[in-house]
Structure formats: C-alpha cells, structure tokens
Design an enzyme around this catalytic site. Structure first.
Site: not given
Ligand SMILES: NC(=O)C1=CN([C@@H]2O[C@H](COP(=O)(O)OP(=O)(O)OC[C@H]3O[C@@H](n4cnc5c(N)ncnc54)[C@H](OP(=O)(O)O)[C@@H]3O)[C@@H](O)[C@H]2O)C=CC1
Ligand SMILES: N[C@@H](CC(=O)OP(=O)(O)O)C(=O)O
Length: 362
Positions: A17-18, A45, A156, A188, A253
């Site tokens: 969902t994120g 969710s 990223c 990000g 980025h």
């Molecule tokens: N955004 C980016 O550009 C990048 C992100 N990342 C990494 O990718 C990962 C996801 O990032 P991002 O999508 O931005 O984060 P979001 O906060 O947008 O999404 C987080 C996700 O984790 C789920 N979640 C949170 N708590 C729980 C739990 N207790 N049990 C199960 N699921 C859970 C959420 O579900 P719910 O909706 O139900 O809360 C949601 O689906 C992170 O580790 C981040 O550091 C890495 C590289 C780039």
């Molecule tokens: N911290 C990065 C995204 C991210 O979540 O990175 P990492 O998976 O290394 O925590 C940004 O904010 O653009």
C-alpha cells in the site's frame, strides 16, 4: 522475458500500500515475467480490498489485477504459492517480517535498509553488480534453505550514484574520492511523508540517516566478494562524502557528483563521456524485460538533467548524467538524475528478480 522455467512467476508484495508498494503494483501489472498473487500490509489495511487500503498516489490508474485483491497481514502463511516476494515494508517492521519470509524458504527482494549491509546479503543494483548473487549459495547453506534467500536493493540515491561510478571504475581503474550532494524528491519519504508546510517553498538540508547509508553502500556495491564467495568485500581505499537535501519535487533524485580517480593521469572529459555512453551490464545482455536499453543516458544539453524532463528515461530504469566537466578540485564533476521509486526502489527489485529467474535462482 520468459523466466528460465518458462512459466509466469507468482509474486507477493509486502508493504503493497505504500509509495514503493504502489510502484511495485504498477510495474508488476505490466510485466510478463510475474503475476500479482498476494498483497500484504499492516493490520490497518488487512481485510480490505487493495483499492480501499491504498491511498493511491500514482498517475496511472490502479491496475485491475490488484484493485479488488484482499490485503492480508504480512505472514508467510498468506503467501503460499508465491515464487517471489517483493518487499516495500517500512524499515521499522521489515527486519522481522522479511526474516520470517526467507526463513520460510521464500525468495525475498527487499527495498528496506535492514539487511543491506549483512556480509552475505547481496546489495544489488541490477545494472551494476549482479555478480554479488554468488553470495546466495552460502546464504542458503548457512540457513538450511533450498529455495529461499534475500537480495536487497540500495538506497534510492545510492542506486543512481553507483551506475556512472561503476562505468568509470571498470574503464579507468579505482576511484579515490567522491563528493556527492543530493536533492531528493518527496516521494522518497513515503506517504504522507514530509509535511507540506516544511517542503513547499523550501529546501530541507537534512534527511535523517541518509548520508552514512550512502557512504557505506557505495563501498559494498562497487566492491567484490571474498575468495570463497561467502561474504562481500567492500572497497577499502575509496572515500565517499555525501550531503543530502529534501527538495519540493515529487519524483526523481538529482545528485551533483565530483570524482577523483586513483590514476595519476585522469581520463579526458571526452573519454569519460564515451565510457558512460558505452556502459552495458549483464541484465541487458541476458535480455531481462526491465533492463533499460541504456543504463546511462548522457545529456548534452547544458541545463540537463532535470527531474520533470528526465526521470522517465528508460521507463525510470536509466540514470541520466549531464554537465560532465572538469573539476578544479577533483578530476571530473557531473549532475545525475535517478527515478527514486523505479531504479531507486521497485524497478530495481523487479529487475533483480528477473535476473534471478534468468540465472535459475527462482
Ligand atoms: N520511497 C522511496 O523512494 C524509497 C523507499 N525505500 C524503502 O522502501 C520501504 C518502503 O518505503 P515507502 O514505500 O516510501 O514507505 P511508506 O510509508 O509509503 O509505506 C510503508 C508500507 O509498510 C507497511 N507497514 C507499515 N507498518 C507495518 C506493519 N506493522 N506490518 C506490515 N506492514 C506495515 C505500510 O502498510 P499500511 O499502509 O497498512 O500502513 C505500507 O504498505 C522503506 O523501507 C524505505 O526505506 C527504499 C528506496 C527508495
Ligand atoms: N531515505 C530515502 C528513501 C529511503 O527510504 O531510503 P532507505 O531505504 O535507504 O531508508 C529518501 O528519503 O529519499
């Protein structure tokens, strides 16, 4: 691309969902190698149809393949039949959940930081260091797994930076010092991420924990493996200094990079441009579906790359490098752009899995 087995692989998505999870759904729905089989997120969710659980932020509509699928909690018991599990989980929960999945013999491709620096875990940017998959055999042996393993992709900003650095290192030998300053998009930070009152009309000169991550990840990715391929061997002689800023851009980025080579006589700017243009990687040679035609796009226009204009290069899987010029302090400086949720996150995980399928790991 047909997987080695010739069948479509069933994919589960954790954190579906994120911000990263939504990008996974968009990319997987268009990918002939995978079908979306299971979706996981938090208790908040679980039980809802995906369209109700996800606060959809992609410009593409929610793919039909996922729209009415029920979201479950992230328990391996709900992911039976999955050939591969992609994780876009929040780092606060990714450690325990991902461990539960690979311990249950699932192939896990993670975006989270939790396992990236483990010596026997590939930290793999798939257009850079697929040779690190050699670690998988030792990982399986150590944990008594037959099909399971974990491969992580990089932060990223790291994901964009290492692509031109790898091209330069391969062609011109070791690099000695890198200074990088990032301008990172708000996607990000996930959703809801950075408050609007902090980021509109502003630049925030801190992304907590980002700089040491970049500085360490580059050394692991550009490094090699131990002689028995049981552990990674990060570069010891390269020094990296990162400064990270949040800017009011939605996706993409931008990074300003200065590079010093170890060689006494550095290559010319023309040689550097040619090297970047000619760079290819194994995922391209294998014909993986998500591999871009050009891992690096060299921009000749004097005011490029720009996030709005260049983040779609190679469907988000290419790094655009421009403003390549001599550096009066180091040897060369340039500006690069990486799509943070495609090559910087979900796209890399998917290409990592396509590569794994081609090489018989899945
Ligand atoms: N955004 C980016 O550009 C990048 C992100 N990342 C990494 O990718 C990962 C996801 O990032 P991002 O999508 O931005 O984060 P979001 O906060 O947008 O999404 C987080 C996700 O984790 C789920 N979640 C949170 N708590 C729980 C739990 N207790 N049990 C199960 N699921 C859970 C959420 O579900 P719910 O909706 O139900 O809360 C949601 O689906 C992170 O580790 C981040 O550091 C890495 C590289 C780039
Ligand atoms: N911290 C990065 C995204 C991210 O979540 O990175 P990492 O998976 O290394 O925590 C940004 O904010 O653009």
């Amino acid at each position: 691309m047909a997987p080695a087995s010739g069948r479509v692989l069933k994919a589960g998505v954790l954190g579906a969902t994120g911000a990263v999870g939504q990008r996974f759904i968009v990319l997987l729905a268009q990918n002939p190698t995978f079908s979306i089989h299971a979706l996981g997120a938090s208790e908040r969710s679980a039980g809802k149809p995906y369209a109700a659980a996800a606060k959809w932020k992609m410009s593409e509509p929610i793919p039909e393949a996922a729209r009415s699928m029920a979201v479950t909690v992230c328990d391996p018991a709900h992911f039976g039949g999955c050939d591969v599990v992609f994780s876009g989980l929040d780092a606060s929960v990714a450690g325990d959940i991902e461990r539960a999945f690979f311990s249950a013999d699932f192939a896990v491709f993670s975006n989270a930081k939790n396992f990236r620096m483990e010596p026997n875990v590939p930290l793999c940017v798939p257009v850079v260091n697929t040779d690190h998959y050699a670690l998988v055999a030792g990982q399986r042996a150590a944990m008594g797994l037959t099909r399971g393993f974990i491969v992580t992709n990089a932060n990223c900003s790291t994901s964009g930076l290492v692509v031109p650095l790898k091209a330069l290192q391969d062609r011109f030998g070791p690099l000695r010092r890198i200074v990088v300053t990032t301008m990172q998009a708000i996607s990000g930070a996930g959703y809801p991420g950075v408050p609007s009152l902090d980021i509109i009309d502003n630049v925030v000169p801190l992304i907590s924990g980002e700089e040491p991550k970049m500085e360490a990840e580059v050394l692991k990715i550009l490094g090699g493996l131990s002689a028995d391929a049981s552990a990674c061997a990060p570069l010891a002689d390269l020094r990296v200094s990162a400064t990270c800023n949040r800017v009011p851009v939605i996706d993409g980025h931008t990074e300003c990079v200065s590079v010093e080579f170890a060689a006494a006589t550095p290559p010319s700017i023309a040689e550097i441009k040619q090297c970047l243009r000619e760079y290819t990687c194994e995922a391209q040679r294998l014909g993986c579906h998500s591999a871009p035609a050009h891992a690096i796009c060299v921009a000749e226009e004097e005011d490029r790359p720009q996030p709005r204009l260049d983040r779609g290069a190679g469907n988000g899987m290419s790094v655009t490098v421009g403003r390549i010029r001599e550096c009066p302090v180091f040897h060369v400086k340039f500006t690069l752009l990486v799509h943070n949720t495609v090559l910087g996150a979900a796209g890399s995980s998917i290409l990592n899995a396509e590569y794994a399928a081609k090489k018989g790991y899945l």
